[in-house]
Design a protein around this motif. Sequence first.
Motif, PDB file in Angstrom:
ATOM      1  N   UNK A 152       0.829  -1.204   0.000  1.00  0.00           N
ATOM      2  CA  UNK A 152       0.000   0.000   0.000  1.00  0.00           C
ATOM      3  C   UNK A 152       0.864   1.256   0.000  1.00  0.00           C
ATOM      4  N   UNK A 153       1.902   1.287   0.871  1.00  0.00           N
ATOM      5  CA  UNK A 153       2.799   2.438   0.917  1.00  0.00           C
ATOM      6  C   UNK A 153       3.578   2.587  -0.386  1.00  0.00           C
ATOM      7  N   UNK A 154       3.945   1.449  -0.975  1.00  0.00           N
ATOM      8  CA  UNK A 154       4.757   1.453  -2.180  1.00  0.00           C
ATOM      9  C   UNK A 154       4.051   1.983  -3.400  1.00  0.00           C
ATOM     10  N   UNK A 155       2.756   2.219  -3.302  1.00  0.00           N
ATOM     11  CA  UNK A 155       2.029   2.757  -4.448  1.00  0.00           C
ATOM     12  C   UNK A 155       2.428   4.203  -4.738  1.00  0.00           C
ATOM     13  N   UNK A 156       3.011   4.904  -3.748  1.00  0.00           N
ATOM     14  CA  UNK A 156       3.573   6.232  -3.972  1.00  0.00           C
ATOM     15  C   UNK A 156       5.044   6.060  -4.324  1.00  0.00           C
ATOM     16  N   UNK A 157       5.447   6.582  -5.491  1.00  0.00           N
ATOM     17  CA  UNK A 157       6.798   6.316  -5.986  1.00  0.00           C
ATOM     18  C   UNK A 157       7.878   6.849  -5.051  1.00  0.00           C
ATOM     19  N   UNK A 158       7.616   7.942  -4.340  1.00  0.00           N
ATOM     20  CA  UNK A 158       8.615   8.529  -3.444  1.00  0.00           C
ATOM     21  C   UNK A 158       8.740   7.718  -2.155  1.00  0.00           C
ATOM     22  N   UNK A 159       7.618   7.253  -1.637  1.00  0.00           N
ATOM     23  CA  UNK A 159       7.664   6.386  -0.459  1.00  0.00           C
ATOM     24  C   UNK A 159       8.292   5.053  -0.831  1.00  0.00           C
ATOM     25  N   UNK A 160       7.961   4.559  -2.043  1.00  0.00           N
ATOM     26  CA  UNK A 160       8.569   3.317  -2.516  1.00  0.00           C
ATOM     27  C   UNK A 160      10.087   3.456  -2.584  1.00  0.00           C
ATOM     28  N   UNK A 161      10.565   4.590  -3.108  1.00  0.00           N
ATOM     29  CA  UNK A 161      12.014   4.845  -3.183  1.00  0.00           C
ATOM     30  C   UNK A 161      12.628   4.863  -1.789  1.00  0.00           C
ATOM     31  N   UNK A 162      11.989   5.549  -0.851  1.00  0.00           N
ATOM     32  CA  UNK A 162      12.498   5.624   0.517  1.00  0.00           C
ATOM     33  C   UNK A 162      12.579   4.244   1.150  1.00  0.00           C
ATOM     34  N   UNK A 163      11.531   3.429   0.974  1.00  0.00           N
ATOM     35  CA  UNK A 163      11.512   2.089   1.566  1.00  0.00           C
ATOM     36  C   UNK A 163      12.623   1.215   0.996  1.00  0.00           C
ATOM     37  N   UNK A 164      12.903   1.352  -0.289  1.00  0.00           N
ATOM     38  CA  UNK A 164      13.951   0.537  -0.912  1.00  0.00           C
ATOM     39  C   UNK A 164      15.342   0.944  -0.408  1.00  0.00           C
ATOM     40  N   UNK A 165      15.529   2.246  -0.205  1.00  0.00           N
ATOM     41  CA  UNK A 165      16.813   2.697   0.341  1.00  0.00           C
ATOM     42  C   UNK A 165      16.970   2.284   1.803  1.00  0.00           C
TER      43      UNK A 165
ATOM     44  N   UNK B  69      18.198  -1.259   1.965  1.00  0.00           N
ATOM     45  CA  UNK B  69      19.652  -1.394   1.814  1.00  0.00           C
ATOM     46  C   UNK B  69      20.366  -0.975   3.097  1.00  0.00           C
ATOM     47  N   UNK B  70      19.855   0.067   3.755  1.00  0.00           N
ATOM     48  CA  UNK B  70      20.460   0.495   5.023  1.00  0.00           C
ATOM     49  C   UNK B  70      20.397  -0.629   6.058  1.00  0.00           C
ATOM     50  N   UNK B  71      19.286  -1.357   6.086  1.00  0.00           N
ATOM     51  CA  UNK B  71      19.146  -2.479   7.022  1.00  0.00           C
ATOM     52  C   UNK B  71      20.164  -3.573   6.696  1.00  0.00           C
ATOM     53  N   UNK B  72      20.386  -3.839   5.404  1.00  0.00           N
ATOM     54  CA  UNK B  72      21.353  -4.869   5.010  1.00  0.00           C
ATOM     55  C   UNK B  72      22.781  -4.436   5.334  1.00  0.00           C
ATOM     56  N   UNK B  73      23.076  -3.131   5.206  1.00  0.00           N
ATOM     57  CA  UNK B  73      24.386  -2.622   5.610  1.00  0.00           C
ATOM     58  C   UNK B  73      24.606  -2.862   7.104  1.00  0.00           C
ATOM     59  N   UNK B  74      23.560  -2.646   7.896  1.00  0.00           N
ATOM     60  CA  UNK B  74      23.676  -2.860   9.340  1.00  0.00           C
ATOM     61  C   UNK B  74      23.944  -4.329   9.647  1.00  0.00           C
TER      62      UNK B  74
ATOM     63  N   UNK C 279      13.964 -10.249  -2.705  1.00  0.00           N
ATOM     64  CA  UNK C 279      12.635 -10.661  -2.231  1.00  0.00           C
ATOM     65  C   UNK C 279      11.895  -9.508  -1.561  1.00  0.00           C
ATOM     66  N   UNK C 280      12.582  -8.776  -0.686  1.00  0.00           N
ATOM     67  CA  UNK C 280      11.948  -7.664   0.018  1.00  0.00           C
ATOM     68  C   UNK C 280      11.668  -6.499  -0.936  1.00  0.00           C
ATOM     69  N   UNK C 281      12.563  -6.275  -1.904  1.00  0.00           N
ATOM     70  CA  UNK C 281      12.327  -5.236  -2.909  1.00  0.00           C
ATOM     71  C   UNK C 281      11.004  -5.492  -3.623  1.00  0.00           C
ATOM     72  N   UNK C 282      10.787  -6.730  -3.981  1.00  0.00           N
ATOM     73  CA  UNK C 282       9.568  -7.078  -4.716  1.00  0.00           C
ATOM     74  C   UNK C 282       8.327  -7.019  -3.834  1.00  0.00           C
ATOM     75  N   UNK C 283       8.494  -7.177  -2.538  1.00  0.00           N
ATOM     76  CA  UNK C 283       7.351  -7.107  -1.619  1.00  0.00           C
ATOM     77  C   UNK C 283       6.850  -5.669  -1.429  1.00  0.00           C
ATOM     78  N   UNK C 284       7.739  -4.691  -1.699  1.00  0.00           N
ATOM     79  CA  UNK C 284       7.349  -3.292  -1.482  1.00  0.00           C
ATOM     80  C   UNK C 284       6.185  -2.894  -2.382  1.00  0.00           C
ATOM     81  N   UNK C 285       6.080  -3.515  -3.524  1.00  0.00           N
ATOM     82  CA  UNK C 285       4.906  -3.297  -4.359  1.00  0.00           C
ATOM     83  C   UNK C 285       5.154  -2.336  -5.502  1.00  0.00           C
TER      84      UNK C 285
END
Length: 659
Positions: free
Chosen positions: A11-24, A27-32, A166-172
């Motif tokens: 649902x959040x990913x339907x907005x392209x800017x929120x989708x971009x933020x979630x994807x970044x 990556x921050x979580x994977x860096x951690x 997998x998580x990238x694709x779940x964002x929608x």
Amino acid sequence: MERQIFRGLRSLGQNIYISLLLKLLLIAALYTVCRIAYYLFNASLFPAINAGAFLLILAGGLKFDISAILYTNALYIASQIIPFKFRHHPLYQKVTSGIFYVVNGLALVANIADIAYYPFTLKRTTFTVFSQFSGEQNRLRLLSRFLFDYWYLLLLLIILVMAMVWLYQRIGKHKVTFRNPVAYYLSSLLMIPVVAGLFIAGARGGFRHSTRPITLSNAGEYVENPAEQNIVLNTPFALLRTIKTKSLKKEQFFSQQQLDSLYNPLKAPDSSAAPFVKKNVVVILLESFSREYLGGFNRDLEGGKYKGYTPFLDSLMERSLVFTNAYANGRKSIEGLPSVLASIPGIQEPFVLSDYSYNRINSFGNLLSAEGYHTSFFHGAPNGSMGFSSFVKMAGIKNYYGMTEYDNDDDFDGMWGIWDEPFMQFWAQNLNRFKQPFFSALFSVSSHHPFKIPEKYEGRFPEGTLPVHRGVGYTDFSLKQFFKTASRMSWYRNTLFVITADHSSVAWHEEYKTSLGAYAVPIMIYDPSGDLKGRNDQPVQQADILPSVLNYLHFKKPYFAFGNDMIRYSDNHPVIHFTDGLYQIIMGDFVLMFDGEKSVEMYNYRSDRLLSRNIINTGDPMQNKLEMHVKAFIQQYNAHMIDNTLTVNHNSSLKIHNP
């Protein structure tokens, strides 16, 4: 529960800017995760870290992760914010998704590979790795062996990459937010400066104009031990920040015995001499104060009629030991601080921006702290400005006072920090509360472009011939007020004051526009007890301040310093700069430029103040002497930087000389 979470992401990913933020953020979580793995696999090399320290490391690491993620994903970010509807097309998104996977997959490879590489190098991999392995003929064999030996890290990498996809694709999938074309394009255009502003702030490490883009040394803010900076950092960041770094290489101009006889940075004070004197030590670094601006340093300028812009400092000179032929070791503030506080000149590039910025170092902070000194550093700029707080912490100075601690924005100059006069009074009052003996350094701010002064002092200070002169006059006045306050305090007469500049600045007189004059700064030492007075016209440098003060106090323990004692002066006393790709060495009456292999220029700067008569290869015996000393410096400097042996504890097998 899991379905609800992913339904929310879609649902959040339907907005392209929120989708971009979630994807970044993904990556921050994977860096951690990579940072945690980096620590766990190398925990035996970081024995002092406890739970609280590790949480601080994780929090601090986010700043560097955000910077690296924004830089590496700049193309992907741009592809998502362009104000055209085709960015929502499935084929376009498939292509940009591929870019995202490749870029961040490589970033994960770098982070995971460094987990295994760290025990061998004891630092994050930097861009020099590419030149390091460029000559290897068996790279494929080395890679296959690495994958075999560290199969478990390969497995971790595969898991992280699969999790990313997998998580990238779940964002929608995002949709066109506004059906009305005018509303769509207008909102898209308005979002570009918003995203750009956030990008710049995140990549730089902050919003303030006075904050330099973060670099490797900024990791020191979050650790107590320099080695622990490697956990704070991430490998993509280390690679990106060292792309333009010129790596040093070891030179073998002399045998070790010859080398140490010419120039040795390992100092061994005479332990049988007079007992250590626990005087307070105060160091004042004046922003952009060229030696040219002080009348007392230029008695022969303009036919002896030159007055300068520092009446207070000129009066203090009469009661001080003054070095009238002194030089900075660099042209930037970030070069001045290590030179003065730790006797580390910036060669080729500033130490704090170099690949060696998290080497262990000696400094006033850690050397005097071990003797029971309270240590502090004061800078009226916003905390974190120019990375000073990071370097100060790694230099062992325990207490940092900036604009935050001053806590009164009414005295903010609107650009760089708190006006010098009130901030120096704040400094004096704090010194009065510190337990003696103490070491304290102050870095002024007001004599900086755009050279403003408080409105109440308009017209009070001479305008001079350059815009900086008025600001210099105000800072000189601020020093006068500081010394007036300090002189009434009980600690004052038991204090040694060292006054210098971080670097030189714009010049008016031709003598100060040469490659020599461009580094000319004041250095003076004032002891209210009256034990130090006079004028010394021999060439000295900022890096000489640390050994000079320690020797004057009869400091007993061995220490490391690239400078030498300028109070007990020796004829073999080099002053070193690196300017325009050349090493510049000053000894006695001569200055020589050396390109790393051969000498290219030499001048007698006493008789040729404008450096207009090149006397290289004319048979002057001083040429060989200067060449020998500059080669010795290069050999010592490069080896100690590369080997991380800038402290005595890590040089126990080497010969130490008495300074």
